[in-house]
Scaffold this motif. Structure first.
Motif, PDB file in Angstrom:
ATOM      1  N   UNK A   1     113.525  78.804  20.708  1.00 30.35           N
ATOM      2  CA  UNK A   1     112.697  79.939  20.406  1.00 30.35           C
ATOM      3  C   UNK A   1     112.393  80.668  21.702  1.00 30.35           C
ATOM      4  N   UNK A   2     111.965  81.893  21.595  1.00 31.83           N
ATOM      5  CA  UNK A   2     111.648  82.706  22.755  1.00 31.83           C
ATOM      6  C   UNK A   2     110.149  82.694  23.022  1.00 31.83           C
ATOM      7  N   UNK A   3     109.815  82.878  24.292  1.00 35.87           N
ATOM      8  CA  UNK A   3     108.419  82.930  24.703  1.00 35.87           C
ATOM      9  C   UNK A   3     108.338  83.724  26.006  1.00 35.87           C
ATOM     10  N   UNK A   4     107.125  83.898  26.490  1.00 39.60           N
ATOM     11  CA  UNK A   4     106.893  84.581  27.756  1.00 39.60           C
ATOM     12  C   UNK A   4     106.149  83.626  28.681  1.00 39.60           C
ATOM     13  N   UNK A   5     106.634  83.517  29.918  1.00 37.10           N
ATOM     14  CA  UNK A   5     105.953  82.667  30.891  1.00 37.10           C
ATOM     15  C   UNK A   5     104.546  83.205  31.106  1.00 37.10           C
ATOM     16  N   UNK A   6     103.572  82.321  31.060  1.00 33.63           N
ATOM     17  CA  UNK A   6     102.169  82.715  31.190  1.00 33.63           C
ATOM     18  C   UNK A   6     101.582  82.186  32.499  1.00 33.63           C
ATOM     19  N   UNK A   7     101.713  80.895  32.717  1.00 36.29           N
ATOM     20  CA  UNK A   7     101.259  80.295  33.972  1.00 36.29           C
ATOM     21  C   UNK A   7     102.339  79.353  34.475  1.00 36.29           C
ATOM     22  N   UNK A   8     102.358  79.127  35.782  1.00 32.24           N
ATOM     23  CA  UNK A   8     103.283  78.161  36.369  1.00 32.24           C
ATOM     24  C   UNK A   8     102.709  77.679  37.684  1.00 32.24           C
ATOM     25  N   UNK A   9     102.668  76.372  37.875  1.00 30.06           N
ATOM     26  CA  UNK A   9     102.209  75.754  39.115  1.00 30.06           C
ATOM     27  C   UNK A   9     103.418  75.103  39.791  1.00 30.06           C
ATOM     28  N   UNK A  10     103.891  75.674  40.914  1.00 24.38           N
ATOM     29  CA  UNK A  10     105.079  75.124  41.561  1.00 24.38           C
ATOM     30  C   UNK A  10     104.897  73.706  42.099  1.00 24.38           C
ATOM     31  N   UNK A  11     103.675  73.311  42.406  1.00 21.17           N
ATOM     32  CA  UNK A  11     103.437  71.943  42.900  1.00 21.17           C
ATOM     33  C   UNK A  11     103.685  70.897  41.816  1.00 21.17           C
ATOM     34  N   UNK A  12     103.173  71.157  40.615  1.00 25.03           N
ATOM     35  CA  UNK A  12     103.335  70.193  39.521  1.00 25.03           C
ATOM     36  C   UNK A  12     104.528  70.527  38.634  1.00 25.03           C
ATOM     37  N   UNK A  13     105.125  71.716  38.823  1.00 24.18           N
ATOM     38  CA  UNK A  13     106.253  72.219  38.017  1.00 24.18           C
ATOM     39  C   UNK A  13     105.892  72.246  36.528  1.00 24.18           C
ATOM     40  N   UNK A  14     104.637  72.571  36.237  1.00 21.74           N
ATOM     41  CA  UNK A  14     104.176  72.666  34.854  1.00 21.74           C
ATOM     42  C   UNK A  14     103.448  73.988  34.664  1.00 21.74           C
ATOM     43  N   UNK A  15     103.185  74.328  33.411  1.00 24.64           N
ATOM     44  CA  UNK A  15     102.487  75.573  33.129  1.00 24.64           C
ATOM     45  C   UNK A  15     102.342  75.793  31.640  1.00 24.64           C
ATOM     46  N   UNK A  16     102.280  77.070  31.272  1.00 26.53           N
ATOM     47  CA  UNK A  16     102.154  77.450  29.871  1.00 26.53           C
ATOM     48  C   UNK A  16     103.051  78.644  29.594  1.00 26.53           C
ATOM     49  N   UNK A  17     103.517  78.711  28.357  1.00 20.64           N
ATOM     50  CA  UNK A  17     104.203  79.895  27.865  1.00 20.64           C
ATOM     51  C   UNK A  17     103.384  80.459  26.708  1.00 20.64           C
ATOM     52  N   UNK A  18     103.585  81.736  26.448  1.00 23.10           N
ATOM     53  CA  UNK A  18     102.973  82.361  25.276  1.00 23.10           C
ATOM     54  C   UNK A  18     104.059  82.600  24.242  1.00 23.10           C
ATOM     55  N   UNK A  19     103.851  82.057  23.056  1.00 23.60           N
ATOM     56  CA  UNK A  19     104.769  82.355  21.966  1.00 23.60           C
ATOM     57  C   UNK A  19     104.584  83.808  21.561  1.00 23.60           C
ATOM     58  N   UNK A  20     105.501  84.342  20.775  1.00 22.12           N
ATOM     59  CA  UNK A  20     105.430  85.748  20.406  1.00 22.12           C
ATOM     60  C   UNK A  20     104.186  86.092  19.587  1.00 22.12           C
ATOM     61  N   UNK A  21     103.550  85.083  18.979  1.00 18.26           N
ATOM     62  CA  UNK A  21     102.307  85.345  18.240  1.00 18.26           C
ATOM     63  C   UNK A  21     101.077  85.222  19.146  1.00 18.26           C
ATOM     64  N   UNK A  22     101.296  84.981  20.464  1.00 19.97           N
ATOM     65  CA  UNK A  22     100.200  84.899  21.417  1.00 19.97           C
ATOM     66  C   UNK A  22      99.651  83.507  21.646  1.00 19.97           C
ATOM     67  N   UNK A  23     100.214  82.517  20.991  1.00 25.93           N
ATOM     68  CA  UNK A  23      99.751  81.142  21.138  1.00 25.93           C
ATOM     69  C   UNK A  23     100.210  80.556  22.468  1.00 25.93           C
TER      70      UNK A  23
END
Length: 63
Positions: A1-23
């Motif tokens: 599925x597609x999403x948009x990168x929302x947050x990313x922490x290069x130290x932990x290589x983790x983050x969040x994406x936003x689904x197309x419905x904003x979740x």
């Protein structure tokens, strides 16, 4: 599925994406590493795969 990168922490290589419905959906380092990316910027379109419970792959969206 597609999403948009929302947050990313290069130290932990983790983050969040936003689904197309904003979740917002978190991803961890193994999901980021599986996609072979070196960096992720907020606003980038990405493709994500899940195992039904969590994101298992984050990679750039290509057409």
């Amino acid at each position: 599925m597609q999403a948009t990168a929302y947050t990313y922490d290069p130290e932990s290589r983790s983050g969040q994406v936003l689904l197309d419905d904003g979740t917002p959906v978190p991803f961890d380092a193994p999901a980021f590493d599986a996609g072979g990316l070196r960096l992720l910027r907020p606003g980038q379109r990405v493709r994500v795969e899940t195992d039904g419970k969590k994101i298992t792959l984050v990679t750039l969206q290509t057409f």
